[in-house]
Motif scaffolding. Structure first.
Motif, PDB file in Angstrom:
ATOM      1  N   THR A  45       0.851  -1.068  -0.038  1.00 17.48           N
ATOM      2  CA  THR A  45       0.071   0.107  -0.114  1.00 17.48           C
ATOM      3  C   THR A  45       0.719   1.333  -0.108  1.00 17.48           C
ATOM      4  O   THR A  45       0.398   2.176  -0.492  1.00 17.48           O
ATOM      5  CB  THR A  45      -0.941   0.023   1.169  1.00 17.48           C
ATOM      6  OG1 THR A  45       0.146  -0.008   2.488  1.00 17.48           O
ATOM      7  CG2 THR A  45      -1.797  -1.053   1.107  1.00 17.48           C
ATOM      8  N   VAL A  46       2.070   1.276   0.661  1.00 14.20           N
ATOM      9  CA  VAL A  46       3.005   2.252   0.587  1.00 14.20           C
ATOM     10  C   VAL A  46       4.390   2.091   0.348  1.00 14.20           C
ATOM     11  O   VAL A  46       4.900   0.856   0.814  1.00 14.20           O
ATOM     12  CB  VAL A  46       2.839   3.074   2.115  1.00 14.20           C
ATOM     13  CG1 VAL A  46       3.805   4.407   1.848  1.00 14.20           C
ATOM     14  CG2 VAL A  46       1.375   3.219   2.568  1.00 14.20           C
ATOM     15  N   ILE A  47       5.152   2.719  -0.272  1.00 14.57           N
ATOM     16  CA  ILE A  47       6.398   2.654  -0.583  1.00 14.57           C
ATOM     17  C   ILE A  47       7.339   3.771   0.024  1.00 14.57           C
ATOM     18  O   ILE A  47       6.896   4.961  -0.627  1.00 14.57           O
ATOM     19  CB  ILE A  47       6.790   2.302  -2.080  1.00 14.57           C
ATOM     20  CG1 ILE A  47       6.299   0.920  -2.324  1.00 14.57           C
ATOM     21  CG2 ILE A  47       8.429   2.195  -2.287  1.00 14.57           C
ATOM     22  CD1 ILE A  47       6.062   0.726  -3.826  1.00 14.57           C
ATOM     23  N   ALA A  48       8.015   3.670   0.799  1.00 15.53           N
ATOM     24  CA  ALA A  48       9.192   4.681   1.285  1.00 15.53           C
ATOM     25  C   ALA A  48      10.277   4.520   0.754  1.00 15.53           C
ATOM     26  O   ALA A  48      11.072   3.568   1.081  1.00 15.53           O
ATOM     27  CB  ALA A  48       9.200   4.793   2.624  1.00 15.53           C
ATOM     28  N   MET A  49      11.058   5.173  -0.265  1.00 16.15           N
ATOM     29  CA  MET A  49      12.231   5.068  -0.923  1.00 16.15           C
ATOM     30  C   MET A  49      13.243   5.880  -0.287  1.00 16.15           C
ATOM     31  O   MET A  49      13.069   7.303  -0.045  1.00 16.15           O
ATOM     32  CB  MET A  49      12.141   5.291  -2.311  1.00 16.15           C
ATOM     33  CG  MET A  49      13.475   4.873  -3.013  1.00 16.15           C
ATOM     34  SD  MET A  49      13.208   5.225  -4.921  1.00 16.15           S
ATOM     35  CE  MET A  49      11.491   3.965  -5.299  1.00 16.15           C
ATOM     36  N   HIS A  50      14.508   5.374  -0.060  1.00 17.31           N
ATOM     37  CA  HIS A  50      15.651   6.546   0.478  1.00 17.31           C
ATOM     38  C   HIS A  50      15.624   7.807  -0.395  1.00 17.31           C
ATOM     39  O   HIS A  50      15.627   7.669  -1.439  1.00 17.31           O
ATOM     40  CB  HIS A  50      16.998   5.604   0.722  1.00 17.31           C
ATOM     41  CG  HIS A  50      17.798   6.284   1.570  1.00 17.31           C
ATOM     42  ND1 HIS A  50      18.614   7.505   1.203  1.00 17.31           N
ATOM     43  CD2 HIS A  50      18.366   6.029   2.919  1.00 17.31           C
ATOM     44  CE1 HIS A  50      19.204   7.871   2.079  1.00 17.31           C
ATOM     45  NE2 HIS A  50      19.154   7.182   3.051  1.00 17.31           N
ATOM     46  N   PRO A  51      15.615   8.873   0.373  1.00 17.36           N
ATOM     47  CA  PRO A  51      15.867  10.138  -0.335  1.00 17.36           C
ATOM     48  C   PRO A  51      17.026  10.299  -1.198  1.00 17.36           C
ATOM     49  O   PRO A  51      16.745  11.180  -2.169  1.00 17.36           O
ATOM     50  CB  PRO A  51      15.630  11.031   0.560  1.00 17.36           C
ATOM     51  CG  PRO A  51      16.107  10.321   2.018  1.00 17.36           C
ATOM     52  CD  PRO A  51      15.507   9.138   1.929  1.00 17.36           C
ATOM     53  N   SER A  52      17.988   9.708  -1.108  1.00 18.78           N
ATOM     54  CA  SER A  52      19.012   9.862  -1.656  1.00 18.78           C
ATOM     55  C   SER A  52      19.101   8.969  -3.187  1.00 18.78           C
ATOM     56  O   SER A  52      19.806   9.062  -4.044  1.00 18.78           O
ATOM     57  CB  SER A  52      20.413   9.456  -1.015  1.00 18.78           C
ATOM     58  OG  SER A  52      20.612   8.144  -0.963  1.00 18.78           O
ATOM     59  N   PHE A  53      18.129   7.944  -3.100  1.00 17.67           N
ATOM     60  CA  PHE A  53      18.306   6.970  -4.330  1.00 17.67           C
ATOM     61  C   PHE A  53      17.892   7.984  -5.793  1.00 17.67           C
ATOM     62  O   PHE A  53      16.956   8.781  -5.864  1.00 17.67           O
ATOM     63  CB  PHE A  53      17.129   6.039  -4.249  1.00 17.67           C
ATOM     64  CG  PHE A  53      17.042   4.942  -5.040  1.00 17.67           C
ATOM     65  CD1 PHE A  53      18.038   3.951  -5.287  1.00 17.67           C
ATOM     66  CD2 PHE A  53      15.893   4.899  -6.301  1.00 17.67           C
ATOM     67  CE1 PHE A  53      17.906   3.101  -6.255  1.00 17.67           C
ATOM     68  CE2 PHE A  53      15.798   4.171  -7.111  1.00 17.67           C
ATOM     69  CZ  PHE A  53      16.938   2.953  -7.271  1.00 17.67           C
ATOM     70  N   VAL A  54      18.694   7.574  -6.516  1.00 11.93           N
ATOM     71  CA  VAL A  54      18.399   8.316  -7.895  1.00 11.93           C
ATOM     72  C   VAL A  54      17.932   7.261  -8.992  1.00 11.93           C
ATOM     73  O   VAL A  54      18.326   6.179  -9.115  1.00 11.93           O
ATOM     74  CB  VAL A  54      19.791   8.737  -8.584  1.00 11.93           C
ATOM     75  CG1 VAL A  54      19.564   9.440  -9.889  1.00 11.93           C
ATOM     76  CG2 VAL A  54      20.512   9.819  -7.407  1.00 11.93           C
ATOM     77  N   ARG A  55      16.609   7.439  -9.224  1.00 14.60           N
ATOM     78  CA  ARG A  55      16.056   6.828 -10.389  1.00 14.60           C
ATOM     79  C   ARG A  55      16.936   6.721 -11.657  1.00 14.60           C
ATOM     80  O   ARG A  55      17.477   7.802 -12.281  1.00 14.60           O
ATOM     81  CB  ARG A  55      14.538   7.124 -10.420  1.00 14.60           C
ATOM     82  CG  ARG A  55      13.744   6.996  -9.150  1.00 14.60           C
ATOM     83  CD  ARG A  55      12.248   7.501  -9.523  1.00 14.60           C
ATOM     84  NE  ARG A  55      11.364   7.274  -8.512  1.00 14.60           N
ATOM     85  CZ  ARG A  55      10.678   6.297  -8.163  1.00 14.60           C
ATOM     86  NH1 ARG A  55      10.562   5.432  -9.152  1.00 14.60           N
ATOM     87  NH2 ARG A  55       9.876   6.040  -7.216  1.00 14.60           N
ATOM     88  N   GLY A  56      16.785   5.630 -12.487  1.00 15.16           N
ATOM     89  CA  GLY A  56      17.048   5.568 -13.860  1.00 15.16           C
ATOM     90  C   GLY A  56      18.808   5.312 -13.818  1.00 15.16           C
ATOM     91  O   GLY A  56      19.135   5.361 -14.986  1.00 15.16           O
ATOM     92  N   THR A  57      19.211   4.761 -12.712  1.00 14.38           N
ATOM     93  CA  THR A  57      20.670   4.339 -12.600  1.00 14.38           C
ATOM     94  C   THR A  57      20.515   2.878 -12.524  1.00 14.38           C
ATOM     95  O   THR A  57      19.692   2.205 -11.827  1.00 14.38           O
ATOM     96  CB  THR A  57      21.552   5.204 -11.685  1.00 14.38           C
ATOM     97  OG1 THR A  57      20.677   4.805 -10.357  1.00 14.38           O
ATOM     98  CG2 THR A  57      21.477   6.486 -11.840  1.00 14.38           C
ATOM     99  N   THR A  58      21.589   1.989 -12.862  1.00 15.06           N
ATOM    100  CA  THR A  58      21.870   0.731 -12.643  1.00 15.06           C
ATOM    101  C   THR A  58      22.327   0.719 -10.897  1.00 15.06           C
ATOM    102  O   THR A  58      22.853   1.451 -10.419  1.00 15.06           O
ATOM    103  CB  THR A  58      22.671  -0.093 -13.506  1.00 15.06           C
ATOM    104  OG1 THR A  58      23.975   0.551 -13.324  1.00 15.06           O
ATOM    105  CG2 THR A  58      22.302   0.250 -14.893  1.00 15.06           C
ATOM    106  N   PRO A  59      21.986  -0.547 -10.277  1.00 14.22           N
ATOM    107  CA  PRO A  59      22.327  -0.640  -9.022  1.00 14.22           C
ATOM    108  C   PRO A  59      23.796  -0.538  -8.899  1.00 14.22           C
ATOM    109  O   PRO A  59      24.347   0.100  -7.920  1.00 14.22           O
ATOM    110  CB  PRO A  59      21.992  -2.286  -8.736  1.00 14.22           C
ATOM    111  CG  PRO A  59      20.835  -2.171  -9.505  1.00 14.22           C
ATOM    112  CD  PRO A  59      21.285  -1.687 -10.691  1.00 14.22           C
ATOM    113  N   ARG A  60      24.806  -1.026  -9.694  1.00 15.89           N
ATOM    114  CA  ARG A  60      26.131  -0.639  -9.459  1.00 15.89           C
ATOM    115  C   ARG A  60      26.687   0.797  -9.764  1.00 15.89           C
ATOM    116  O   ARG A  60      27.785   1.040  -9.299  1.00 15.89           O
ATOM    117  CB  ARG A  60      27.095  -1.718 -10.349  1.00 15.89           C
ATOM    118  CG  ARG A  60      26.833  -1.531 -11.756  1.00 15.89           C
ATOM    119  CD  ARG A  60      27.891  -2.551 -12.509  1.00 15.89           C
ATOM    120  NE  ARG A  60      27.943  -2.386 -13.831  1.00 15.89           N
ATOM    121  CZ  ARG A  60      28.686  -1.691 -14.416  1.00 15.89           C
ATOM    122  NH1 ARG A  60      29.855  -0.857 -13.828  1.00 15.89           N
ATOM    123  NH2 ARG A  60      28.756  -1.645 -15.821  1.00 15.89           N
TER     124      ARG A  60
END
Length: 265
Positions: free
Chosen positions: A89-104
């Motif tokens: 129902t809810v997703i809290a993502m770390h605020p520093s996470f940058v969408r569109g990048t690969t994990p590494r």
């Protein structure tokens, strides 16, 4: 430490990707074992990750596992290992996470907290992130996840497997992660480690059958001298929980607030 960094970069140059089952892992069949604390996360687009139960209705996983525009659900195995489904129902993502990048290449923190539509119940055991500590060089850890046995065996996913690995220490790639690997292979040749479907799964320390959450799987790599091209069986990169405990605790408090003082995703 410098030698480790060279090894990591060499492996990454060959092959690395999101750790999306545990390669060479042992199926977990104990109803009182890790099935109480490890779940899988899937979405309506068909993507699969793993996760760790950290509250009555909360799961900690990797942020890159929940970036699709899709609906998500958490699936837990009951005491007979039948799947029990819970809607996210809810997703809290770390605020520093940058969408569109690969994990590494992720410069931010690859963590997300999920709230499901109802409590897991007494058959499940939440891991307490506040008890997470450090893991020394050469220390043994346990990896657990619902991923595939190899990239060519897609149908082997959704079975909980676990394996024992060792810590090779922290390294700064794009962000700071801890590197773990098969004790016997040390990523030279393919060994135990994360594979497709294991992203977001827990890395644990074990003492007398008691598990403590140490970190969350972010990505994995192929070995330096593999027989086949793969992003599995080499190094496994882990986001340490203790280094981000303030955000985790704040997010747990927010999503546990009885007045619903959080924003839906």
């Amino acid at each position: 430490m410098r030698a480790l960094s060279v090894l990591v970069l060499a492996v990454l140059a060959f092959m690395a990707g999101p750790a999306q089952a545990v390669v060479l892992g042992t199926p977990s069949r104990d109803p009182n074992g890790l099935r109480r604390s490890v779940v899988w996360v899937e979405n309506s687009a068909g993507e699969l990750c793993s996760g760790a139960v950290v509250g009555p209705d909360l799961v900690l996983t990797a942020a890159h596992c929940v970036t699709d525009r899709a609906t998500y659900r958490v699936v837990a195995a009951n005491r007979t290992f039948k799947p029990q489904r819970f809607r996210v129902t809810v997703i809290a993502m770390h605020p520093s996470f940058v969408r569109g990048t690969t994990p590494r290449t992720q410069p931010g923190v690859d963590l997300a907290l999920l709230k499901v539509d109802r409590p897991f119940g007494p058959d499940y055991l939440a891991l307490d992130p506040r008890q997470a500590g450090s893991v020394g060089l050469g220390s043994s850890v346990v990896i657990a996840g619902f991923g595939v046995l190899s990239e060519r065996q897609r149908r082997t996913a959704r079975t909980l497997r676990e394996a024992s690995l060792i810590s090779l220490g922290p390294v700064q790639v794009a962000n700071r992660v801890l590197i773990i690997a098969d004790r016997a292979r040390l990523a030279e040749t393919a060994g135990a480690g994360a594979c497709r479907g294991d992203s977001g799964g827990p890395i644990l320390t074990a003492n007398g059958g008691v598990y403590r959450l140490f970190g969350i799987v972010s990505w994995s790599s192929g070995a330096l001298r593999p027989r086949d091209l793969s992003a599995c069986g080499g190094l496994t990169a882990v986001t340490p929980v203790a280094e981000h405990i303030d955000w985790i605790n704040a997010s747990i408090r927010m999503l546990s607030a009885p007045n619903g003082a959080w924003a839906r995703r």
